[in-house]
Write a protein that holds these residues in place. Structure first.
Motif, mmCIF file in Angstrom:
data_model
loop_
_atom_site.group_PDB
_atom_site.id
_atom_site.type_symbol
_atom_site.label_atom_id
_atom_site.label_comp_id
_atom_site.label_asym_id
_atom_site.label_seq_id
_atom_site.Cartn_x
_atom_site.Cartn_y
_atom_site.Cartn_z
ATOM 1 N N GLY A 141 0.795 -1.215 0.000
ATOM 2 C CA GLY A 141 0.000 0.000 0.000
ATOM 3 C C GLY A 141 0.827 1.264 0.000
ATOM 4 N N GLY A 142 2.123 1.132 -0.269
ATOM 5 C CA GLY A 142 3.001 2.286 -0.259
ATOM 6 C C GLY A 142 3.066 2.975 -1.616
ATOM 7 N N LEU A 143 3.425 4.254 -1.585
ATOM 8 C CA LEU A 143 3.650 5.033 -2.790
ATOM 9 C C LEU A 143 5.129 5.396 -2.827
ATOM 10 C CD1 LEU A 143 2.436 6.642 -5.251
ATOM 11 C CD2 LEU A 143 2.376 8.616 -3.703
ATOM 12 N N ALA A 144 5.810 5.008 -3.887
ATOM 13 C CA ALA A 144 7.210 5.382 -4.082
ATOM 14 C C ALA A 144 7.239 6.569 -5.041
ATOM 15 C CB ALA A 144 8.010 4.215 -4.628
ATOM 16 N N LEU A 145 7.801 7.682 -4.580
ATOM 17 C CA LEU A 145 7.791 8.936 -5.323
ATOM 18 C C LEU A 145 9.216 9.270 -5.757
ATOM 19 C CD1 LEU A 145 6.433 11.606 -6.252
ATOM 20 C CD2 LEU A 145 6.793 12.470 -3.926
ATOM 21 N N PHE A 146 9.411 9.396 -7.057
ATOM 22 C CA PHE A 146 10.742 9.641 -7.621
ATOM 23 C C PHE A 146 10.759 11.028 -8.254
ATOM 24 C CE2 PHE A 146 9.977 5.199 -7.275
ATOM 25 C CZ PHE A 146 11.160 4.707 -6.733
ATOM 26 N N ILE A 147 11.825 11.772 -7.971
ATOM 27 C CA ILE A 147 11.930 13.157 -8.442
ATOM 28 C C ILE A 147 13.179 13.265 -9.301
ATOM 29 C CG2 ILE A 147 11.951 15.578 -7.758
ATOM 30 C CD1 ILE A 147 11.020 14.661 -4.965
ATOM 31 N N SER A 148 13.020 13.787 -10.513
ATOM 32 C CA SER A 148 14.147 13.904 -11.431
ATOM 33 C C SER A 148 13.857 14.996 -12.445
ATOM 34 C CB SER A 148 14.393 12.572 -12.153
ATOM 35 O OG SER A 148 15.338 12.710 -13.197
ATOM 36 N N GLN A 149 14.839 15.834 -12.727
ATOM 37 C CA GLN A 149 14.672 16.827 -13.787
ATOM 38 C C GLN A 149 14.563 16.131 -15.139
ATOM 39 O OE1 GLN A 149 15.170 19.203 -17.001
ATOM 40 N NE2 GLN A 149 16.960 18.008 -16.457
ATOM 41 N N SER A 150 15.529 15.258 -15.438
ATOM 42 C CA SER A 150 15.609 14.650 -16.767
ATOM 43 C C SER A 150 14.687 13.452 -16.944
ATOM 44 C CB SER A 150 17.047 14.204 -17.050
ATOM 45 O OG SER A 150 17.415 13.125 -16.203
ATOM 46 N N GLY A 151 14.403 12.749 -15.854
ATOM 47 C CA GLY A 151 13.660 11.499 -15.968
ATOM 48 C C GLY A 151 14.491 10.346 -16.476
ATOM 49 N N GLU A 152 15.815 10.545 -16.551
ATOM 50 C CA GLU A 152 16.712 9.508 -17.050
ATOM 51 C C GLU A 152 17.843 9.195 -16.060
ATOM 52 O OE1 GLU A 152 15.882 7.927 -19.613
ATOM 53 O OE2 GLU A 152 14.626 9.277 -20.805
ATOM 54 N N THR A 153 17.879 9.841 -14.911
ATOM 55 C CA THR A 153 18.968 9.657 -13.954
ATOM 56 C C THR A 153 19.093 8.183 -13.597
ATOM 57 O OG1 THR A 153 18.441 11.847 -13.066
ATOM 58 C CG2 THR A 153 19.909 10.440 -11.766
ATOM 59 N N ALA A 154 20.277 7.618 -13.839
ATOM 60 C CA ALA A 154 20.449 6.166 -13.746
ATOM 61 C C ALA A 154 20.127 5.634 -12.354
ATOM 62 C CB ALA A 154 21.873 5.782 -14.135
ATOM 63 N N ASP A 155 20.646 6.282 -11.298
ATOM 64 C CA ASP A 155 20.401 5.801 -9.939
ATOM 65 C C ASP A 155 18.918 5.853 -9.590
ATOM 66 O OD1 ASP A 155 23.095 5.272 -9.190
ATOM 67 O OD2 ASP A 155 23.441 7.403 -8.915
ATOM 68 N N THR A 156 18.254 6.925 -9.982
ATOM 69 C CA THR A 156 16.836 7.079 -9.655
ATOM 70 C C THR A 156 15.991 6.085 -10.444
ATOM 71 O OG1 THR A 156 17.301 9.428 -9.340
ATOM 72 C CG2 THR A 156 15.004 8.765 -9.351
ATOM 73 N N LEU A 157 16.346 5.857 -11.699
ATOM 74 C CA LEU A 157 15.607 4.900 -12.514
ATOM 75 C C LEU A 157 15.761 3.479 -11.973
ATOM 76 C CD1 LEU A 157 13.875 4.346 -15.000
ATOM 77 C CD2 LEU A 157 15.964 4.312 -16.372
#
Length: 608
Positions: free
Chosen positions: A339-355
């Motif tokens: 039931g959790g929401l994982a929220l990812f923040i990125s300017q490019s939307g391609e940042t390898a670590d965040t992806l």
């Protein structure tokens, strides 16, 4: 990070390849190169430093050819020299590469044992030799690529040329983005993003993870990671084909700082209905009411936006929030609740670590939300809830307008979550809408103090070390202010929670270390001022950023003060981002650094 462009053309391509690279300069780079096929040969021009150095070489020694590849490199393996610049080539194969080949060392040792000779220190050159060895042995180029892609571990976007096949271009992606563009007169293109291809075509296909593509003048065929032929949707990229310029501003960064009243207003239009005095989501049927926990993951400036978001989510919605640096997220084996929401923040939307973190959270059964400035990016396409920032292209490597737009989105999301959880009544919702709607005008008011900030920036430019202090949501701003100063002026700077000053950092205080205090009037003002006075009592030189009332109450004895408009605490982080951005900018200008493309940095970090 690195930029790729490739063209299978109907006329000479070198000028268009270089023009495409110029549109990718914002990513950050330290060398560049181009390769075409003509007269049956692979021919290259490469140069360290800026694209102008490559352009000069091409002016002196033009490069004909109707098929070619080009690259801007951000050094990972090997110094930023001409020998390490892409494209890398053998007698038969030339290629460019974004990403990192993690197993390059054993592959390189194997190839050396087979008699191959290397000219660079890069991980990329092993790919050229692997494919070339098979082609030289008589293997079909497409088969050689297919086999050797499976030997590569890590992340890559590749564009590959073959001397004996002057109408063949092969691309592949794993972890680094790559798009195919479809033009007129049988022309086809490869690019690391749609922006590079915008003047050439608006018709593009995004390669999925593990895809590779074979492009000839007659046909373009995409294959999936299992080598099955597949079709990927052809979409309109929407990327502007206009030349992005600085207008009347000296640098892109300053232009983007001044765009913030407009882009924050544009962003809020998607999340706030002013007439109805309601907050909203771009996907109205996304159910937030069942969310029991939020996990926020990001890097750099986006991480500091997430820190502010954590305060808002817990304050307004009373939902617990975990906050992680993306590069560490997977490795701490996080417990992801149902039931959790994982929220990812990125300017490019391609940042390898965040992806990579996004995909891990997906595998743990989390709903995925993405705050991103590029709605066609990989993260955007993999999200359940896409939350675009509408900041427009951000060219300066140091993020400014993307940051404030991220804050605007997070504030609206926090309000939406609070309403869904029954924590926000109608009166409170109207108040939040009113305060958020005031943000663009307040940002404009903050920009009015630009000249005053410029006038005092010289006192900071001579420092070797600078400290930033803040409490509550101003603490992430202290971290962001320190990051901005480090990024573009190369002055060592650190941000601290003001109450932590006495637990160690106060030992650093002397009259050579300026201390920037972010303290709008509000619930934490007096406590922050007490910490500031601890600094002043030890001879510290303070720059106080506050509103008129705060300056009147605590400005005496400060080295300098920066007066901000009086704003509600909800929007204070959005407004107070402006002076820390302007201060970093003017200090960098005073020091004569490369503001828009600071050394060693990249805009879109597509390697781990």
């Amino acid at each position: 990070m690195c930029g790729i462009i490739g063209i299978v053309g109907s006329e000479d391509v070198s000028e268009r390849l270089v023009a495409g690279l110029r549109r990718l300069e914002y990513r950050g780079y330290d060398s560049a190169g181009i390769c075409t096929i003509h007269d049956g040969m692979l021919d290259r021009r490469r140069a360290e430093g800026k694209l102008d150095n490559l352009a000069k070489k091409l002016a002196a020694d033009p490069l004909p050819g109707v098929i070619g590849i080009a690259h801007t490199r951000w050094a990972t393996h090997g110094a930023p020299t001409q020998d390490n610049a892409h494209p890398h080539a053998t007698g038969e194969v030339a290629l460019v590469h974004n990403g990192i080949i993690e197993n390059f060392k054993p592959l390189r040792d194997e190839l050396i044992a087979r008699g191959r000779t290397f000219e660079s220190q890069t991980d990329t050159e092993v790919v050229a030799h692997l494919i070339s060895a098979d082609v030289e042995a008589g293997m079909d180029p497409v088969e050689a690529v297919r086999i050797n892609l499976k030997r590569l571990h890590g992340a890559f976007a590749l564009a590959i040329l073959f001397r004996q096949n002057p109408d063949l271009l092969i691309g592949a992606r794993l972890g680094s983005p790559l798009v195919v563009g479809y033009g007129e007169n049988g022309e086809t293109y490869l690019g690391s993003d749609a922006l590079a291809l915008a003047p050439l075509t608006q018709k593009i296909s995004y390669l999925d993870e593990g895809d590779w593509v074979v492009i000839t003048r007659e046909k373009t065929q995409i294959y999936d990671r299992d080598d099955n032929p597949v079709e990927r949707a052809v979409v309109h990229s929407g990327a502007s084909n206009l030349t992005i310029d600085k207008g009347n501003h000296r640098h892109f960064m300053l232009k983007e700082i001044y765009e913030q009243p407009i882009v924050v207003a544009q962003t809020l239009k998607s999340y706030v209905r002013r007439l109805e005095e309601e907050v909203s989501l771009p996907i109205p049927d996304f159910d937030l009411s069942a969310i029991r926990r939020v996990t926020i993951v990001a890097c750099g400036t986006s991480f500091y936006a997430g820190m502010v978001g954590k305060y808002w989510f817990e304050q307004f919605a009373r939902v617990p929030v975990d906050l992680d640096v993306a590069s560490e997220f997977r490795y701490r084996a996080p417990v992801m609740e149902e039931g959790g929401l994982a929220l990812f923040i990125s300017q490019s939307g391609e940042t390898a670590d965040t992806l990579a973190a996004l995909r891990h959270a997906r595998s743990e059964g989390q709903k995925i939300a993405v705050v991103v400035n590029v709605p066609t990016s990989t993260m955007a396409r993999e999200a359940d809830l896409l939350l675009p920032t509408h900041a427009g292209p951000e060219i300066g490597v140091a993020s400014t307008k993307a940051f404030t737009c991220q804050l605007a989105v997070l504030a609206a999301l926090a309000a939406n979550l609070a309403r869904a959880k029954g924590r926000l009544d109608r009166r409170e919702e109207k108040e939040i809408v009113r305060h958020l709607s005031e943000a663009p005008a307040a940002i404009n008011g903050a920009l009015a103090y630009d000249s005053a900030i410029e006038a005092m920036s010289g006192a900071i430019a001579v420092a070797r070390d600078v400290l930033y202090l803040g409490r509550g949501t101003d603490y992430p701003l202290a971290l962001e202010g320190a990051l901005k100063l480090k990024e573009i002026s190369y002055i060592h700077a650190e941000g601290y929670a003001a109450g932590e000053m006495k637990h160690g950092p106060i030992a650093l205080i002397d009259d050579k270390v300026p201390v920037i205090v972010i303290a709008p009037t509000g619930p934490l003002f007096e406590k922050t001022v007490s910490n500031m006075q601890e600094v002043q009592a030890r001879g510290g030189k303070v720059v106080l950023i506050s509103d008129y009332d705060g300056i009147q109450a605590a400005g005496e004895g400060c080295m300098a003060t920066i007066t901000m408009p009086k704003v509600h605490p909800l929007i204070a982080p959005i407004v107070y981002a402006i002076p820390v951005q302007l201060l970093a900018y003017h200090v960098a200008v005073a020091k004569g650094t490369d503001v828009d493309q600071p050394r060693n940095l990249a805009k879109s970090v597509t390697v781990e």
